[in-house]
Design a protein around this motif. Structure first.
Motif, PDB file in Angstrom:
ATOM      1  N   SER A 449       0.805  -1.219   0.000  1.00  0.00           N
ATOM      2  CA  SER A 449       0.000   0.000   0.000  1.00  0.00           C
ATOM      3  C   SER A 449       0.838   1.269   0.000  1.00  0.00           C
ATOM      4  O   SER A 449       0.425   2.288  -0.564  1.00  0.00           O
ATOM      5  CB  SER A 449      -0.945   0.005   1.201  1.00  0.00           C
ATOM      6  N   VAL A 450       2.027   1.244   0.622  1.00  0.00           N
ATOM      7  CA  VAL A 450       2.818   2.477   0.717  1.00  0.00           C
ATOM      8  C   VAL A 450       3.561   2.777  -0.579  1.00  0.00           C
ATOM      9  O   VAL A 450       4.216   3.814  -0.681  1.00  0.00           O
ATOM     10  CB  VAL A 450       3.812   2.414   1.900  1.00  0.00           C
ATOM     11  N   ARG A 451       3.463   1.888  -1.555  1.00  0.00           N
ATOM     12  CA  ARG A 451       4.050   2.160  -2.869  1.00  0.00           C
ATOM     13  C   ARG A 451       3.099   2.993  -3.735  1.00  0.00           C
ATOM     14  O   ARG A 451       3.423   3.330  -4.859  1.00  0.00           O
ATOM     15  CB  ARG A 451       4.380   0.843  -3.570  1.00  0.00           C
ATOM     16  N   LYS A 452       1.921   3.285  -3.175  1.00  0.00           N
ATOM     17  CA  LYS A 452       0.918   4.079  -3.877  1.00  0.00           C
ATOM     18  C   LYS A 452       0.560   5.303  -3.026  1.00  0.00           C
ATOM     19  O   LYS A 452       0.937   5.406  -1.864  1.00  0.00           O
ATOM     20  CB  LYS A 452      -0.344   3.239  -4.128  1.00  0.00           C
ATOM     21  N   ASP A 453      -0.184   6.207  -3.623  1.00  0.00           N
ATOM     22  CA  ASP A 453      -0.681   7.343  -2.857  1.00  0.00           C
ATOM     23  C   ASP A 453      -1.706   6.864  -1.830  1.00  0.00           C
ATOM     24  O   ASP A 453      -2.467   5.914  -2.083  1.00  0.00           O
ATOM     25  CB  ASP A 453      -1.341   8.374  -3.770  1.00  0.00           C
ATOM     26  N   PRO A 454      -1.762   7.504  -0.666  1.00  0.00           N
ATOM     27  CA  PRO A 454      -2.746   7.098   0.340  1.00  0.00           C
ATOM     28  C   PRO A 454      -4.171   7.414  -0.107  1.00  0.00           C
ATOM     29  O   PRO A 454      -4.407   8.342  -0.895  1.00  0.00           O
ATOM     30  CB  PRO A 454      -2.355   7.931   1.566  1.00  0.00           C
ATOM     31  N   VAL A 455      -5.110   6.631   0.390  1.00  0.00           N
ATOM     32  CA  VAL A 455      -6.531   6.857   0.117  1.00  0.00           C
ATOM     33  C   VAL A 455      -7.025   7.950   1.058  1.00  0.00           C
ATOM     34  O   VAL A 455      -6.780   7.912   2.262  1.00  0.00           O
ATOM     35  CB  VAL A 455      -7.343   5.572   0.324  1.00  0.00           C
ATOM     36  N   LEU A 456      -7.740   8.930   0.501  1.00  0.00           N
ATOM     37  CA  LEU A 456      -8.229  10.030   1.310  1.00  0.00           C
ATOM     38  C   LEU A 456      -9.466   9.625   2.096  1.00  0.00           C
ATOM     39  O   LEU A 456     -10.370   8.979   1.580  1.00  0.00           O
ATOM     40  CB  LEU A 456      -8.563  11.234   0.426  1.00  0.00           C
ATOM     41  N   ILE A 457      -9.480  10.010   3.386  1.00  0.00           N
ATOM     42  CA  ILE A 457     -10.622   9.736   4.266  1.00  0.00           C
ATOM     43  C   ILE A 457     -11.086  11.060   4.870  1.00  0.00           C
ATOM     44  O   ILE A 457     -10.255  11.778   5.448  1.00  0.00           O
ATOM     45  CB  ILE A 457     -10.247   8.759   5.387  1.00  0.00           C
ATOM     46  N   PRO A 458     -12.369  11.401   4.702  1.00  0.00           N
ATOM     47  CA  PRO A 458     -13.486  10.665   4.080  1.00  0.00           C
ATOM     48  C   PRO A 458     -13.263  10.435   2.586  1.00  0.00           C
ATOM     49  O   PRO A 458     -12.703  11.312   1.907  1.00  0.00           O
ATOM     50  CB  PRO A 458     -14.701  11.560   4.325  1.00  0.00           C
ATOM     51  N   VAL A 459     -13.758   9.313   2.088  1.00  0.00           N
ATOM     52  CA  VAL A 459     -13.431   8.922   0.714  1.00  0.00           C
ATOM     53  C   VAL A 459     -14.048   9.856  -0.313  1.00  0.00           C
ATOM     54  O   VAL A 459     -13.530   9.976  -1.426  1.00  0.00           O
ATOM     55  CB  VAL A 459     -13.870   7.482   0.422  1.00  0.00           C
ATOM     56  N   GLN A 460     -15.161  10.536   0.004  1.00  0.00           N
ATOM     57  CA  GLN A 460     -15.761  11.429  -0.972  1.00  0.00           C
ATOM     58  C   GLN A 460     -14.841  12.593  -1.339  1.00  0.00           C
ATOM     59  O   GLN A 460     -15.018  13.219  -2.377  1.00  0.00           O
ATOM     60  CB  GLN A 460     -17.116  11.977  -0.486  1.00  0.00           C
ATOM     61  N   LYS A 461     -13.835  12.859  -0.489  1.00  0.00           N
ATOM     62  CA  LYS A 461     -12.892  13.912  -0.819  1.00  0.00           C
ATOM     63  C   LYS A 461     -12.097  13.567  -2.067  1.00  0.00           C
ATOM     64  O   LYS A 461     -11.615  14.454  -2.786  1.00  0.00           O
ATOM     65  CB  LYS A 461     -11.919  14.140   0.361  1.00  0.00           C
ATOM     66  N   THR A 462     -11.956  12.258  -2.377  1.00  0.00           N
ATOM     67  CA  THR A 462     -11.193  11.827  -3.534  1.00  0.00           C
ATOM     68  C   THR A 462     -11.800  12.401  -4.817  1.00  0.00           C
ATOM     69  O   THR A 462     -11.089  12.768  -5.761  1.00  0.00           O
ATOM     70  CB  THR A 462     -11.167  10.294  -3.621  1.00  0.00           C
TER      71      THR A 462
END
Length: 465
Positions: A449-462
């Motif tokens: 997972s750390v080889r990618k960008d982190p998932v934004l939480i809350p996810v709707q921010k993505t």
């Protein structure tokens, strides 16, 4: 003290005696004495917060342990009620919580022991309790809050000893009370979830800036923690615990290095009850104890090896709630802070959501967790797919309380939700797995997972990025 009074005023000799006496009192040395918090024995109808000490008539006094029959020196005469004394590391100042008058909320004060001059440090609209000194001329305490983040609970605050820069550092719907500071610099508290359901109490630790909140010690079934916990010089953490079935309380210790697996009852042969325990002198413990024949909780020293109680002091019609020697104390570590208030998020990484303890949770694909759901106080903050190695990497809004539960590929609940957590601005956190505790070392591998960008939480921010 007697002096002659005449129509024209006080006799010169008497006046000089009065001045000398007043000067002596204002510069009195309390070294070697005991600082003691007491409350009226019959507190029916007097309780303010539902905790020991926070009642009408509570007060803080100083006594000499070698002169138990001498009248105590009352230090908080100018207050309607006062409790929770804590000494500065040089032993010259005292933090405490007090009501100046009957209608006031409890606030945090500091008093110089040499002149008994008090300064109010907190000015909140709600009650402030459980003050403790921090290194660097700072202090930490709990204050009651009502808002959407913490619901109705006691949150942790810290600030400077001049009353400035006071800021909230805990952001979860849990009561954090009975604070103390470990030698490693972390703040230890009795913590109890208040939302969505009231939970069991447990000891949790955090850094003074609120980062790295984690479980320190949970209790046995039907056990209730009754006092703050304090660290001894030999690496023990001592506290008072009550059996929820028998209502009997005992002195208990755990090891600093293995708090989950080292619970030890220190008072197995004593039939009475306890209210507090602290390290004393010469390896002894200070405690208040109510024997089966006594009317009040009295102050004792306790020999852990011999299981012997020795009475120090009793105060008629008052229970002893807390006591500590007026002396210099070892200063704990001054932990650096990673909090950056200009940042709006923090990072959280988990190595394997299917790892819980010493073996994998997964037996087959149906029981294997492949997703997590992050749950806030108002509902779901989003679902995130774990990587093939079970890892995830999140960028979470700062100071946002959340819990995590694991899900199967089809969305069925596997485990959780867990305890409440939050991420402070710029905080970086990592865990080995779900519900593993703090005694498991990280795997020697880089999560996918750390080889990618982190998932934004809350996810709707993505969607807005």
């Amino acid at each position: 003290m007697n002096w002659e009074y005449k129509a024209g005023g006080t006799h010169l000799f008497g006046w000089l005696v009065l001045v000398f006496f007043g000067f002596s009192c204002s510069t009195q040395s309390f070294d070697g004495m005991l600082l003691v918090a007491v409350q009226p024995t019959n507190t029916s109808g007097l309780t303010v917060l539902g905790e020991n000490g926070y009642v009408a008539g509570s007060k803080i006094v100083a006594i000499h342990p070698e002169s138990p029959n001498a009248n105590p020196i009352e230090l908080t005469n100018d207050f309607f009620a006062a409790t929770a004394p804590e000494l500065s590391y040089d032993g010259k100042r005292m933090l405490f919580s007090a009501q100046k008058s009957v209608s006031d909320k409890w606030q945090i004060w500091e008093m110089t022991l040499s002149g008994l001059q008090a300064q109010q440090l907190s000015h909140f609209t709600e009650d402030c309790i459980s003050p403790v000194y921090l290194p660097g001329d700072r202090f930490v305490f709990s204050s009651f809050l009502k808002n959407d983040t913490v619901k109705n609970s006691f949150a942790v605050f810290q600030g400077k000893l001049d009353g400035s820069q006071i800021q909230q550092v805990s952001y979860d719907p849990q009561n954090h009370t009975a604070l103390s500071v470990l030698k490693d610099g972390r703040v230890l508290s009795i913590t109890q979830q208040v939302y969505p359901l009231v939970g069991d109490d447990k000891f949790m630790v955090m850094r003074p800036d609120g980062t790295k909140l984690e479980l320190f010690c949970a209790h046995n079934e039907m056990e209730i923690f009754r006092s703050s916990a304090h660290e001894t010089n030999d690496g023990k953490i001592v506290f008072v615990s009550e059996n929820g079935n028998t209502k009997k309380s005992d002195l208990v210790s755990v090891d600093y290095n293995m708090p989950f697996h080292s619970r030890n009852v220190l008072s197995p042969e004593l039939a009475g009850d306890f209210l507090f325990v602290r390290p004393g002198q010469n390896g002894q413990l200070l405690t208040s104890y109510l024997s089966e024949s006594a009317q009040e909780f009295q102050l004792y020293s306790y020999d852990v090896e011999m299981h012997v109680l020795t009475e120090i002091w009793q105060y008629e019609e008052f229970d002893v709630l807390d006591a500590l020697f007026i002396q210099a104390y070892e200063r704990p570590r001054n932990l650096p802070s990673e909090v950056n208030s200009s940042e709006e998020t923090g990072l959280l990484m988990c190595q394997d959501i299917n790892f819980s303890g010493l073996e994998s949770m997964a037996i087959d694909d149906k029981q294997k967790a492949q997703k997590i759901e992050i749950i806030g106080t108002e509902g779901s903050l989003g679902k995130v797919n774990a990587e093939s190695d079970g890892s995830f990497y999140l960028k979470v809004d700062a100071n946002l309380p959340f819990r995590i539960q694991t899900l199967s590929a089809g969305g069925e609940l596997i485990k959780g939700p867990g305890s409440w957590y939050y991420i402070r601005p710029n905080e970086r956190r990592a865990c080995v797995g779900c519900h593993t505790g703090t005694e498991i070392s990280p795997f020697n591998q880089q999560p996918i997972s750390v080889r990618k960008d982190p998932v934004l939480i809350p996810v709707q921010k993505t969607l807005n990025k």
